[in-house]
Each structure stands twice: as C-alpha cells, then as structure tokens.
Design a protein around this motif. Structure first.
Motif, short mmCIF file in Angstrom:
data_model
loop_
_atom_site.label_atom_id
_atom_site.label_comp_id
_atom_site.label_asym_id
_atom_site.label_seq_id
_atom_site.Cartn_x
_atom_site.Cartn_y
_atom_site.Cartn_z
N SER A 1 -10.48 -3.35 7.86
CA SER A 1 -11.23 -3.73 6.50
C SER A 1 -11.50 -5.28 6.33
O SER A 1 -10.65 -5.99 6.92
N TRP A 2 -12.55 -5.66 5.73
CA TRP A 2 -12.98 -6.76 5.61
C TRP A 2 -12.87 -7.02 3.80
O TRP A 2 -13.04 -8.20 3.48
N HIS A 3 -12.63 -6.07 3.30
CA HIS A 3 -12.24 -6.20 2.11
C HIS A 3 -11.15 -7.02 1.64
O HIS A 3 -10.06 -7.03 2.49
N ASP A 4 -10.71 -7.35 0.54
CA ASP A 4 -9.47 -7.94 -0.07
C ASP A 4 -8.32 -6.83 -0.07
O ASP A 4 -8.93 -5.69 -0.02
N ALA A 5 -7.10 -7.13 0.02
CA ALA A 5 -6.14 -6.02 -0.18
C ALA A 5 -6.20 -4.84 -0.97
O ALA A 5 -6.00 -3.89 -0.74
N GLN A 6 -6.46 -5.33 -2.33
CA GLN A 6 -6.69 -4.33 -3.40
C GLN A 6 -7.76 -3.32 -3.01
O GLN A 6 -7.30 -2.17 -3.03
N GLY B 1 -5.43 -4.87 15.15
CA GLY B 1 -6.73 -5.59 15.59
C GLY B 1 -6.77 -7.25 15.36
O GLY B 1 -6.10 -7.52 14.66
N ASN B 2 -7.75 -7.90 15.85
CA ASN B 2 -7.97 -9.11 15.61
C ASN B 2 -8.48 -9.38 14.16
O ASN B 2 -8.23 -10.76 13.89
N HIS B 3 -8.91 -8.53 13.50
CA HIS B 3 -9.23 -9.01 12.03
C HIS B 3 -8.30 -8.24 11.01
O HIS B 3 -8.64 -8.14 9.77
N ASP B 4 -6.99 -7.93 11.32
CA ASP B 4 -5.96 -7.16 10.41
C ASP B 4 -4.94 -8.11 9.80
O ASP B 4 -4.38 -7.53 9.04
N ASP B 5 -4.75 -9.30 10.45
CA ASP B 5 -3.67 -10.14 9.96
C ASP B 5 -3.31 -10.14 8.41
O ASP B 5 -2.49 -10.08 8.07
N LYS B 6 -4.55 -10.58 8.10
CA LYS B 6 -4.45 -10.75 6.54
C LYS B 6 -4.29 -9.69 5.54
O LYS B 6 -3.43 -9.69 4.55
N ILE B 7 -5.03 -8.48 5.75
CA ILE B 7 -4.61 -7.29 5.04
C ILE B 7 -3.33 -6.65 4.93
O ILE B 7 -2.75 -6.28 4.14
N VAL B 8 -2.83 -6.88 6.08
CA VAL B 8 -1.34 -6.23 6.45
C VAL B 8 -0.21 -6.97 5.85
O VAL B 8 1.03 -6.64 5.74
N LYS B 9 -0.79 -8.23 5.56
CA LYS B 9 0.51 -8.99 4.70
C LYS B 9 0.77 -8.62 3.21
O LYS B 9 1.90 -8.82 2.65
N SER B 10 -0.17 -7.69 2.95
CA SER B 10 -0.09 -7.13 1.54
C SER B 10 0.61 -5.90 1.67
O SER B 10 0.69 -4.89 2.35
N GLN B 11 1.70 -6.05 0.80
CA GLN B 11 2.68 -4.52 0.56
C GLN B 11 2.12 -3.60 0.31
O GLN B 11 2.22 -2.35 0.48
N GLU B 12 1.26 -3.85 -0.45
CA GLU B 12 0.13 -2.65 -1.36
C GLU B 12 -0.45 -1.97 -0.04
O GLU B 12 -0.58 -0.81 0.02
N GLU C 1 2.63 4.87 7.91
CA GLU C 1 3.75 5.08 8.53
C GLU C 1 4.51 3.86 9.33
O GLU C 1 5.63 3.57 9.43
N SER C 2 3.44 3.33 9.92
CA SER C 2 3.98 2.09 10.86
C SER C 2 2.57 1.29 11.05
O SER C 2 1.68 1.69 11.30
N ILE C 3 2.82 -0.12 11.37
CA ILE C 3 1.76 -0.92 11.86
C ILE C 3 2.26 -1.62 13.08
O ILE C 3 3.80 -2.33 12.86
N VAL C 4 1.81 -1.43 14.04
CA VAL C 4 2.12 -1.83 15.59
C VAL C 4 1.25 -2.86 16.40
O VAL C 4 -0.08 -2.32 16.00
N PRO C 5 1.73 -3.53 16.93
CA PRO C 5 0.61 -4.19 18.02
C PRO C 5 -0.02 -3.21 19.05
O PRO C 5 -1.19 -3.45 19.59
#
Length: 189
Positions: free
Chosen positions: A55-60, A78-89, A95-99
């Motif tokens: 997603s390119w949307h904000d975390a919410q 992926g290369n565009h996921d770093d920002k959104i996965v920092k959100s606990q929401e 179930e998991s987030i893996v590289p």
C-alpha cells in the motif's frame, strides 16, 4: 482452506494504474474493486501470502483496507513496505511479516516454494525442482529479463525452472490471490 499468493497490490498508488495499465480510472475504484475481487475468491480461513508492496496509503487507511480483506495474511516485505509495517495497527493484521519465506507445497510442484518480493534466479533448490514466487518487476521490461533467465536456467538444468511472477496485474493473477496450483497451471511449470 487454501494457501494463496499475490504481489504488488499497491493500494492507493495512482502511478501503478498507469505503470501497469490497470483497468481502473481512480485509486478509489482500484482499491474498491481489488477488495471485491479478493473477497470473492478468498475464504476467511485461507492463508494469503502478500509478496510485497502492499500500500501507498498511510497506516490508518492501509489498516482499514487490509482489515476488509478475507483470509489470514502473511506479508513478505517489499521495497515499499517499510513505513506502513512500523504501524502496530497495520502489523497486527498479519500473522507474520518476514523478508523471505520457504514453505512446503504439494509434491507435484517441487515440495518447496521460495517466496520473495524480488526474483531470485538461483533460489534454494532450483535445480531440484522447487518453485519460486516473486513480484517486484510488475509486467515491465524487467519481467521480460526474468523470463529470459528462467528459460536459460531451464535449458541449463534440463528441466522446467518453476519461477512465477505473482504480481496482481499479471493476466493469470487478475488482481486475485491465487493458489500455487492455479499459478502452475497458468504458467505451465
């Protein structure tokens, strides 16, 4: 219960509509239609591996969209996921987030699949017939280069190399998370 795969969904990414020649007029139409397609094929008990670039949307907004999607979800970064996965929401919806991941698959499909956002020509057990599902290259000239690798490797190993781009925009994916059997049948690997 099925295990399904998709990559490069790019919710909220207006440039993806043009870049991929997606059949949507607006981001809102794209997001809404992709949620409808997903939920029309994915059962709530299915396990869906999203191979990056969610997603390119904000975390919410991302959390709202992902929360509407059927199935249990694993995000392979992926290369565009770093920002959104920092959100606990957002992170709490997976179930998991893996590289990277290696999973078991039905015996006729090589017993193992390597899952990565990026195409890997010499992935684990390639010469033993394992499968590799990836994204990142969309339906671009880079995707053509990956197909050239696949052909050359198949010749070198004297057996089909089971690599498949599961980008949502690929004709055989059609914006729907697909089973490995569906991918194999469409890709003839």
């Amino acid at each position: 219960m099925e295990t399904r795969f998709i990559s490069d969904v790019h919710f909220g990414h207006a440039n993806a509509i043009k870049y991929d020649s997606r059949p949507f007029g607006t981001v809102e139409e794209m997001d809404g239609r992709m949620v409808e397609l997903w939920n029309g094929f994915v059962d709530r008990r299915d396990l869906v591996y999203i191979l990056g670039d969610l997603s390119w949307h904000d975390a919410q907004k991302t959390a709202t969209l992902v929360g509407r999607l059927n199935g249990r979800k694993v995000l392979v970064l992926g290369n565009h996921d770093d920002k959104i996965v920092k959100s606990q929401e957002v992170a709490g919806l997976f179930e998991s987030i893996v590289p990277y991941a290696e999973i078991s698959v039905p015996n006729g499909l090589g017993k193992m699949a390597v899952l990565s956002h990026y195409p890997i020509p010499f992935y684990n057990k390639v010469h033993y017939g394992s499968a590799h599902l990836y994204g990142h290259v969309h339906n671009s000239k880079e995707a053509d280069v990956v197909e050239e690798w696949r052909g050359r490797l198949s010749q070198m190993y004297s057996r089909p190399v089971r690599m498949a781009n599961v980008g949502c925009m690929m004709d055989y994916i059609g914006y729907i998370p697909r089973t490995i059997e569906e991918v194999a049948e469409a890709r003839v690997f």
